[in-house]
Design an enzyme around this catalytic site. Structure first.
Site, PDB file in Angstrom:
ATOM      1  N   GLU A  34     -29.025 -26.939  54.628  1.00  0.00           N
ATOM      2  CA  GLU A  34     -28.980 -25.845  55.719  1.00  0.00           C
ATOM      3  C   GLU A  34     -30.398 -25.852  56.582  1.00  0.00           C
ATOM      4  O   GLU A  34     -30.877 -24.910  56.994  1.00  0.00           O
ATOM      5  CB  GLU A  34     -28.902 -24.456  55.169  1.00  0.00           C
ATOM      6  CG  GLU A  34     -27.813 -23.683  55.998  1.00  0.00           C
ATOM      7  CD  GLU A  34     -27.573 -22.251  55.389  1.00  0.00           C
ATOM      8  OE1 GLU A  34     -26.842 -21.350  56.146  1.00  0.00           O
ATOM      9  OE2 GLU A  34     -27.590 -22.142  54.015  1.00  0.00           O
ATOM     10  N   TYR A 107     -24.943 -29.931  50.790  1.00  0.00           N
ATOM     11  CA  TYR A 107     -24.509 -28.568  51.175  1.00  0.00           C
ATOM     12  C   TYR A 107     -23.239 -28.661  51.232  1.00  0.00           C
ATOM     13  O   TYR A 107     -22.402 -28.962  52.176  1.00  0.00           O
ATOM     14  CB  TYR A 107     -25.295 -28.614  52.408  1.00  0.00           C
ATOM     15  CG  TYR A 107     -24.951 -27.108  52.914  1.00  0.00           C
ATOM     16  CD1 TYR A 107     -25.027 -25.825  52.095  1.00  0.00           C
ATOM     17  CD2 TYR A 107     -24.726 -26.684  54.242  1.00  0.00           C
ATOM     18  CE1 TYR A 107     -24.890 -24.656  52.642  1.00  0.00           C
ATOM     19  CE2 TYR A 107     -24.497 -25.435  54.701  1.00  0.00           C
ATOM     20  CZ  TYR A 107     -24.716 -24.422  53.894  1.00  0.00           C
ATOM     21  OH  TYR A 107     -24.225 -23.260  54.380  1.00  0.00           O
ATOM     22  N   ASP A 148     -27.050 -26.977  47.316  1.00  0.00           N
ATOM     23  CA  ASP A 148     -26.393 -25.868  47.300  1.00  0.00           C
ATOM     24  C   ASP A 148     -24.781 -26.200  47.409  1.00  0.00           C
ATOM     25  O   ASP A 148     -24.041 -26.694  48.257  1.00  0.00           O
ATOM     26  CB  ASP A 148     -26.631 -24.921  48.680  1.00  0.00           C
ATOM     27  CG  ASP A 148     -25.785 -23.801  48.583  1.00  0.00           C
ATOM     28  OD1 ASP A 148     -25.040 -23.468  47.888  1.00  0.00           O
ATOM     29  OD2 ASP A 148     -26.004 -23.143  49.859  1.00  0.00           O
ATOM     30  N   ASP A 248     -32.680 -17.095  51.724  1.00  0.00           N
ATOM     31  CA  ASP A 248     -31.942 -16.126  50.480  1.00  0.00           C
ATOM     32  C   ASP A 248     -31.859 -17.210  49.291  1.00  0.00           C
ATOM     33  O   ASP A 248     -31.187 -16.493  48.231  1.00  0.00           O
ATOM     34  CB  ASP A 248     -30.804 -15.820  51.126  1.00  0.00           C
ATOM     35  CG  ASP A 248     -30.055 -16.768  51.889  1.00  0.00           C
ATOM     36  OD1 ASP A 248     -30.407 -17.856  52.143  1.00  0.00           O
ATOM     37  OD2 ASP A 248     -28.873 -16.255  52.505  1.00  0.00           O
ATOM     38  N   HIS A 249     -32.261 -18.294  49.065  1.00  0.00           N
ATOM     39  CA  HIS A 249     -32.442 -18.991  48.191  1.00  0.00           C
ATOM     40  C   HIS A 249     -33.707 -19.311  47.630  1.00  0.00           C
ATOM     41  O   HIS A 249     -34.767 -19.719  48.291  1.00  0.00           O
ATOM     42  CB  HIS A 249     -31.655 -20.664  48.436  1.00  0.00           C
ATOM     43  CG  HIS A 249     -30.232 -20.351  48.874  1.00  0.00           C
ATOM     44  ND1 HIS A 249     -29.126 -20.780  48.114  1.00  0.00           N
ATOM     45  CD2 HIS A 249     -29.512 -19.867  50.017  1.00  0.00           C
ATOM     46  CE1 HIS A 249     -27.936 -20.809  48.521  1.00  0.00           C
ATOM     47  NE2 HIS A 249     -28.291 -20.222  49.690  1.00  0.00           N
TER      48      HIS A 249
END
Length: 265
Positions: A34, A107, A148, A248-249
């Site tokens: 991302e 991803y 991810d 957020d990861h």
């Protein structure tokens, strides 16, 4: 070798944090997801000052994957054969050989909701990834597929399974797609959590989820047998999720007894 994977949720927005983290953690190879940064705008010079070479695959505002390495980047491949699109193939996979280890940064599509066409796309993408990795494994190199995956492998990998009923990331079909990857002989390198019993890697920004440790384990490292045998330790770097303006990861850091042939500093 120290291998790491991190969904940075915009490499530009997270650049100061990324640079500090690289300087402190000193991974040999980093898989980013991302990145949300056009290839020509990736901060190559900034990470280069820390000794990293960059391979990036991004279409700009969304998605984007990259590999950073200070032990070499050879045979770089963007995407993979048979990769489906939505409707066109997106910037979701990149692979390279880093000092004898074949590394993939992926991803996986989110899926949105189980009745959304994006969910069908997600399952098709994972099936095509499985076929591509099956072929990759014939190359003879140790393999690590990192990123991810947007799937929690088990109910233990979400803070409250009841909250996710009828949601993506936990459906039987998504978990079966992960199992199909493991059926190739890949092992799930489960990291050690820095807090609590669950090695969560993602916490929503909303409602204080991180501070309550209401997270999910959706960032994964899947390793072929030669690499899995070499792994000494793995952990979730929860500290990287703290502070002002985090992703957020959190990153996963894996240490393995694969000695780099390229000197690092």
């Amino acid at each position: 070798m120290r291998l790491a994977t991190w969904n940075v949720n915009s490499v530009k927005a997270r650049l100061p944090r990324l640079l500090d983290w690289l300087a402190g953690t000193k991974p040999d190879v980093v898989c980013l997801q991302e990145t949300k940064c056009p290839d020509g705008a990736f901060p190559v010079a900034e990470v280069g000052e820390l000794g990293y070479t960059v391979a990036s695959h991004s279409d700009g505002r969304w998605n984007g994957v990259a590999l950073l390495s200070r032990v070499g980047l050879a045979d770089v491949t963007v995407g993979f054969p048979g990769e489906p699109g939505f409707p066109q193939p997106e910037a979701r996979a990149i692979s390279a050989t880093c000092d004898g280890l074949r590394v993939w940064s992926v991803y996986v599509p989110n899926g949105r909701t189980p009745d959304d066409p994006h969910y069908t796309y997600k399952l098709a993408w994972l099936a095509a990834l499985r076929d591509a990795l099956d072929q990759e494994l014939t190359g003879g190199l140790p393999l690590a597929v990192c990123g991810d995956f947007n799937v929690a492998p088990t109910d233990a990998d979400v803070w409250d399974p009841a909250v996710f009923t009828h949601s993506t990331h936990v459906t039987p079909a998504e978990r079966a797609a992960l199992a199909a990857l493991r059926d190739l002989g890949l092992s799930d390198i489960v990291p050690t959590p820095m807090k609590g019993p669950h090695p969560f890697t993602y916490w929503d920004y909303r409602a204080g989820m991180f501070h309550q440790n209401k997270g999910m384990r959706i960032d994964l490292v899947y390793a072929s047998a030669p690499f899995a045998r070499a792994v000494r330790s793995a952990y979730v770097d929860r500290e990287a999720r703290k502070g002002k303006g985090p992703s957020d990861h959190a990153p996963i850091v894996v240490d393995a007894d694969l000695v780099p042939a390229v000197e690092t500093f």
